[in-house]
Motif scaffolding. Sequence first.
Motif, PDB file in Angstrom:
ATOM      1  N   ALA A   1       9.640   9.653   9.432  1.00  0.00           N
ATOM      2  CA  ALA A   1       8.358   9.724   8.234  1.00  0.00           C
ATOM      3  C   ALA A   1       8.427   8.381   7.750  1.00  0.00           C
ATOM      4  N   PHE A   2       9.552   7.895   7.319  1.00  0.00           N
ATOM      5  CA  PHE A   2       9.627   6.388   6.812  1.00  0.00           C
ATOM      6  C   PHE A   2       8.976   5.592   7.947  1.00  0.00           C
ATOM      7  N   ALA A   3       9.440   5.515   9.189  1.00  0.00           N
ATOM      8  CA  ALA A   3       8.666   4.699  10.122  1.00  0.00           C
ATOM      9  C   ALA A   3       7.395   4.655  10.214  1.00  0.00           C
ATOM     10  N   ALA A   4       6.656   5.963  10.291  1.00  0.00           N
ATOM     11  CA  ALA A   4       5.331   6.130  10.313  1.00  0.00           C
ATOM     12  C   ALA A   4       4.532   5.833   9.067  1.00  0.00           C
ATOM     13  N   ASN A   5       5.227   5.943   7.922  1.00  0.00           N
ATOM     14  CA  ASN A   5       4.820   5.318   6.761  1.00  0.00           C
ATOM     15  C   ASN A   5       4.584   4.090   6.800  1.00  0.00           C
ATOM     16  N   ALA A   6       5.600   3.153   7.152  1.00  0.00           N
ATOM     17  CA  ALA A   6       5.744   1.906   7.429  1.00  0.00           C
ATOM     18  C   ALA A   6       4.467   1.329   8.043  1.00  0.00           C
ATOM     19  N   ILE A   7       4.473   2.167   9.308  1.00  0.00           N
ATOM     20  CA  ILE A   7       3.393   1.376  10.348  1.00  0.00           C
ATOM     21  C   ILE A   7       1.998   1.825   9.461  1.00  0.00           C
ATOM     22  N   ARG A   8       1.672   2.784   9.165  1.00  0.00           N
ATOM     23  CA  ARG A   8       0.369   3.126   8.303  1.00  0.00           C
ATOM     24  C   ARG A   8       0.120   2.025   7.123  1.00  0.00           C
ATOM     25  N   ASN A   9       1.016   2.069   6.632  1.00  0.00           N
ATOM     26  CA  ASN A   9       0.952   0.545   5.448  1.00  0.00           C
ATOM     27  C   ASN A   9       0.883  -0.764   6.210  1.00  0.00           C
ATOM     28  N   LEU A  10       1.230  -1.033   7.137  1.00  0.00           N
ATOM     29  CA  LEU A  10       0.972  -2.414   7.834  1.00  0.00           C
ATOM     30  C   LEU A  10      -0.410  -2.282   8.455  1.00  0.00           C
ATOM     31  N   ARG A  11      -0.951  -1.128   8.878  1.00  0.00           N
ATOM     32  CA  ARG A  11      -2.325  -1.396   9.336  1.00  0.00           C
ATOM     33  C   ARG A  11      -3.401  -1.355   8.329  1.00  0.00           C
ATOM     34  N   ILE A  12      -2.949  -0.846   6.979  1.00  0.00           N
ATOM     35  CA  ILE A  12      -3.877  -1.195   5.732  1.00  0.00           C
ATOM     36  C   ILE A  12      -3.980  -2.364   5.316  1.00  0.00           C
ATOM     37  N   SER A  13      -2.745  -2.980   5.051  1.00  0.00           N
ATOM     38  CA  SER A  13      -2.515  -4.374   4.475  1.00  0.00           C
ATOM     39  C   SER A  13      -1.527  -5.172   5.266  1.00  0.00           C
ATOM     40  N   PRO A  14      -1.766  -5.869   6.055  1.00  0.00           N
ATOM     41  CA  PRO A  14      -1.063  -6.674   6.765  1.00  0.00           C
ATOM     42  C   PRO A  14      -0.142  -8.090   5.672  1.00  0.00           C
ATOM     43  N   PHE A  15      -0.517  -7.995   4.482  1.00  0.00           N
ATOM     44  CA  PHE A  15       0.060  -9.003   3.896  1.00  0.00           C
ATOM     45  C   PHE A  15       0.588  -8.410   2.381  1.00  0.00           C
ATOM     46  N   GLY A  16       1.461  -9.072   1.873  1.00  0.00           N
ATOM     47  CA  GLY A  16       2.119  -8.917   0.539  1.00  0.00           C
ATOM     48  C   GLY A  16       3.285  -8.109   0.466  1.00  0.00           C
ATOM     49  N   HIS A  17       3.710  -7.676  -0.561  1.00  0.00           N
ATOM     50  CA  HIS A  17       5.130  -6.930  -0.567  1.00  0.00           C
ATOM     51  C   HIS A  17       5.145  -5.678   0.114  1.00  0.00           C
ATOM     52  N   VAL A  18       4.109  -4.793   0.225  1.00  0.00           N
ATOM     53  CA  VAL A  18       4.312  -3.694   1.037  1.00  0.00           C
ATOM     54  C   VAL A  18       4.224  -3.860   2.431  1.00  0.00           C
ATOM     55  N   ALA A  19       3.600  -4.916   2.995  1.00  0.00           N
ATOM     56  CA  ALA A  19       3.750  -5.158   4.390  1.00  0.00           C
ATOM     57  C   ALA A  19       5.146  -5.570   4.520  1.00  0.00           C
ATOM     58  N   ASN A  20       5.651  -6.458   3.512  1.00  0.00           N
ATOM     59  CA  ASN A  20       7.070  -7.020   4.066  1.00  0.00           C
ATOM     60  C   ASN A  20       8.128  -5.898   3.898  1.00  0.00           C
TER      61      ASN A  20
END
Length: 61
Positions: free
Chosen positions: A17-36
């Motif tokens: 679930a953590f990995a899927a959420n991380a991939i989802r967040n990278l697709r939404i915004s590839p820049f910034g704190h959330v992407a890091n």
Amino acid sequence: MTFVLWIGIIGTVIALAFAANAIRNLRISPFGHVANASRIHIPMAIAFVPLLWMIVAIKSL
């Protein structure tokens, strides 16, 4: 099924679930704190799952 096995199954589901959420967040915004944070969560989840099952296997002996 033993308690240790259930911990392994639940831990695997949470890590995925953590990995899927991380991939989802990278697709939404590839820049910034959330992407890091997402870039850090993906390898940590990948490293966590084999270690978790190694511990489960050792505890099951």
